[in-house]
Design a protein around this motif. Structure first.
Motif, PDB file in Angstrom:
ATOM      1  N   HIS A  75      67.451  53.785 -39.668  1.00 37.51           N
ATOM      2  CA  HIS A  75      68.302  54.187 -38.535  1.00 37.51           C
ATOM      3  C   HIS A  75      67.797  53.638 -37.202  1.00 37.51           C
ATOM      4  CE1 HIS A  75      65.388  57.534 -38.681  1.00 37.51           C
ATOM      5  NE2 HIS A  75      65.617  57.650 -37.394  1.00 37.51           N
ATOM      6  N   ALA A  79      69.901  51.318 -34.682  1.00 35.23           N
ATOM      7  CA  ALA A  79      70.046  51.623 -33.252  1.00 35.23           C
ATOM      8  C   ALA A  79      69.707  50.391 -32.417  1.00 35.23           C
ATOM      9  CB  ALA A  79      69.140  52.790 -32.865  1.00 35.23           C
ATOM     10  N   ARG A  80      68.698  49.641 -32.836  1.00 41.73           N
ATOM     11  CA  ARG A  80      68.294  48.429 -32.093  1.00 41.73           C
ATOM     12  C   ARG A  80      69.298  47.304 -32.276  1.00 41.73           C
ATOM     13  NH1 ARG A  80      62.881  48.153 -34.424  1.00 41.73           N
ATOM     14  NH2 ARG A  80      61.665  49.751 -33.381  1.00 41.73           N
ATOM     15  N   LEU A  85      77.707  50.807 -28.582  1.00 42.98           N
ATOM     16  CA  LEU A  85      78.015  51.970 -29.412  1.00 42.98           C
ATOM     17  C   LEU A  85      79.402  52.472 -29.034  1.00 42.98           C
ATOM     18  CD1 LEU A  85      74.756  54.130 -29.016  1.00 42.98           C
ATOM     19  CD2 LEU A  85      75.282  52.517 -30.831  1.00 42.98           C
ATOM     20  N   LEU A 110      71.307  58.193 -33.737  1.00 42.26           N
ATOM     21  CA  LEU A 110      71.493  56.793 -33.323  1.00 42.26           C
ATOM     22  C   LEU A 110      71.825  56.704 -31.837  1.00 42.26           C
ATOM     23  CD1 LEU A 110      73.496  55.462 -36.371  1.00 42.26           C
ATOM     24  CD2 LEU A 110      71.249  54.667 -35.631  1.00 42.26           C
ATOM     25  N   CYS A 111      72.672  57.619 -31.365  1.00 40.79           N
ATOM     26  CA  CYS A 111      73.060  57.586 -29.944  1.00 40.79           C
ATOM     27  C   CYS A 111      71.830  57.834 -29.066  1.00 40.79           C
ATOM     28  CB  CYS A 111      74.147  58.618 -29.647  1.00 40.79           C
ATOM     29  SG  CYS A 111      75.737  58.174 -30.358  1.00 40.79           S
ATOM     30  N   SER A 114      69.349  54.595 -29.274  1.00 36.79           N
ATOM     31  CA  SER A 114      69.806  53.273 -28.851  1.00 36.79           C
ATOM     32  C   SER A 114      69.907  53.176 -27.332  1.00 36.79           C
ATOM     33  CB  SER A 114      71.183  52.991 -29.459  1.00 36.79           C
ATOM     34  OG  SER A 114      71.676  51.777 -28.949  1.00 36.79           O
TER      35      SER A 114
END
Ligand code: C5P
Length: 395
Positions: A75, A79-80, A85, A110-111, A114
């Protein structure tokens, strides 16, 4: 297209509008974007992961603790990987969890993990959207730079009507792929709110301006890439993301703040309801009630907008005119007398203009005129910003 190949991480949460996100994936793919999809557990009740897998050409993730996926693209890697998004549809619950920093499923994690810009397309029952809890969560996220697209007003799946429908996939696509913005690299100054003119240490004269229109404009300019300075009188509104705010109280303070920073501005939008007069004297001690009649002597305040418009090599100037009648007539006169480039006139009184969330504008400039119909102030501000860009560009 220039943004082809953009790496888009699309989050889908549990709402009936999830079916529209299938179309969004298809449109993104057509534009050459690379899309990875994450569903929340409840989204899988509306659309299957397989649908999104087939449309995106990539495996779809739901579970934070999925060993097989974590060993392929974990994950944090995901995200990277993301350059953008997007959460569409976003439920009230998801917005609440995000606003408060929860990381209790894969998508919220993830939010948080990132640094990519985040665009949210809400979809929910209109009462949920208008509930103060949701309003505050949205404002909090906006103040952190999260962008919102929609929701649109109209008929809802629940049979009711109001703001809560997810924006159409084409509109969301436009926002994802939009370039640097109409005012990228430009400097814009906006004045907003009322001014307060003190009578004594505890009293002042003011007006009903809420600052909503000026703040919505500052927000819209910032979203279009401008470097925005917002000079505002006393209001209770959060500072829009990316906007530099200068707080003032009186008309004279507003004038000083404006003239201090006006050089180098490309555009000046005077949206503040500046008091035309101030009490000639500000008493040092509280005025006592000794007589039946109290007479006040008032002195005319300087016209900030006219002063800015008269500057040699000054910015393109936009003024507002709030009138109770004779809208266009007064607006035309103001255009001439103040020497400004554009006037946006609105009708006030009887529920319109001040302190409300919607408004309509009649915009006039030397070469033309346009009506912007009654709509919420955020959308109206965006339309006005687009109009200013098209007129100012030709100036
Ligand atoms: O003359 P009137 O107050 O109707 O004009 C309104 C416009 O002029 C608005 O754009 C307002 O921000 C600006 N104004 C100003 N300074 C004043 C009075 C109005 O900048 N003293």
């Amino acid at each position: 297209m220039s943004d082809s190949g953009k790496r888009v991480l699309l989050g889908v949460t549990g709402g009936i509008a999830a079916y529209k996100s299938c179309e969004l994936v298809r449109l993104l793919g057509r534009e050459g974007a690379r899309v990875r999809v994450v569903l929340t557990e409840s989204a899988t009740r509306f659309v299957t992961p397989l649908t999104f897998q087939a449309l995106s050409g990539n495996p779809v993730r739901v579970d934070l603790f999925d060993e097989a996926h974590e060993s392929a693209m974990g994950h944090i890697e995901l995200a990277r990987w993301a350059e953008q998004l997007v959460v569409a549809p976003a439920t009230a619950d998801f917005i609440a969890r995000l606003a408060h920093g929860h990381a209790d499923d894969l998508l919220t994690t993830l939010c948080l993990a990132s640094e990519a810009p985040l665009l949210i397309a809400p979809a929910m029952n209109h009462r949920m959207w208008l509930h103060p809890a949701t309003r505050e969560n949205v404002a909090l996220l906006e103040s952190r730079g999260v962008e919102f697209v929609g929701p649109e007003a109209g008929e809802q799946a629940c049979g009711e009507s109001g703001p809560g429908r997810m924006s159409e996939p084409e509109e969301i696509l436009g926002r994802i792929l939009s370039g640097p913005g109409l005012f990228a690299g430009r400097r814009v100054m906006v004045t907003a709110g009322p001014t307060r003119e003190p009578l004594d240490p505890v009293r002042y004269l003011s007006n009903r301006s809420s600052g909503k229109m000026g703040f919505a404009l500052a927000h819209a300019f910032a979203r279009e890439g401008a470097e925005v300075t917002l000079v505002t009188g006393p209001v209770s509104l959060p500072t829009p993301a990316g906007v530099q705010r200068v707080d003032v109280e009186t008309a004279l303070e507003m004038r000083e703040a404006v003239l201090d920073a006006v050089s180098g501005q490309d555009l000046f939008v005077g949206c503040a309801a500046v008091a035309d007069y101030r009490p000639e004297r500000r008493e040092d001690t509280k005025i006592k009630k000794s007589s039946d009649i109290l007479e006040l002597r008032m002195r005319r305040n300087p016209d900030i907008l006219a002063e800015v418009a008269a500057l040699p090599d000054g910015p393109f100037t936009v003024g507002f005119a709030a009138e109770t009648g004779g809208l266009l007539q007064y607006a035309r006169r103001k255009l001439e007398v103040k020497g400004v480039d554009m006037i946006a006139a609105n009708r006030v009184g009887e529920g319109a203009g001040f302190e409300v969330d919607q408004n309509a504008l009649e915009v006039i400039w030397k070469g033309g005129r346009q009506s912007l119909p009654f709509q919420d102030k955020a959308t109206l501000a965006q339309r006005l910003v687009e109009l200013i860009a098209s007129v100012e560009g030709k100036d």
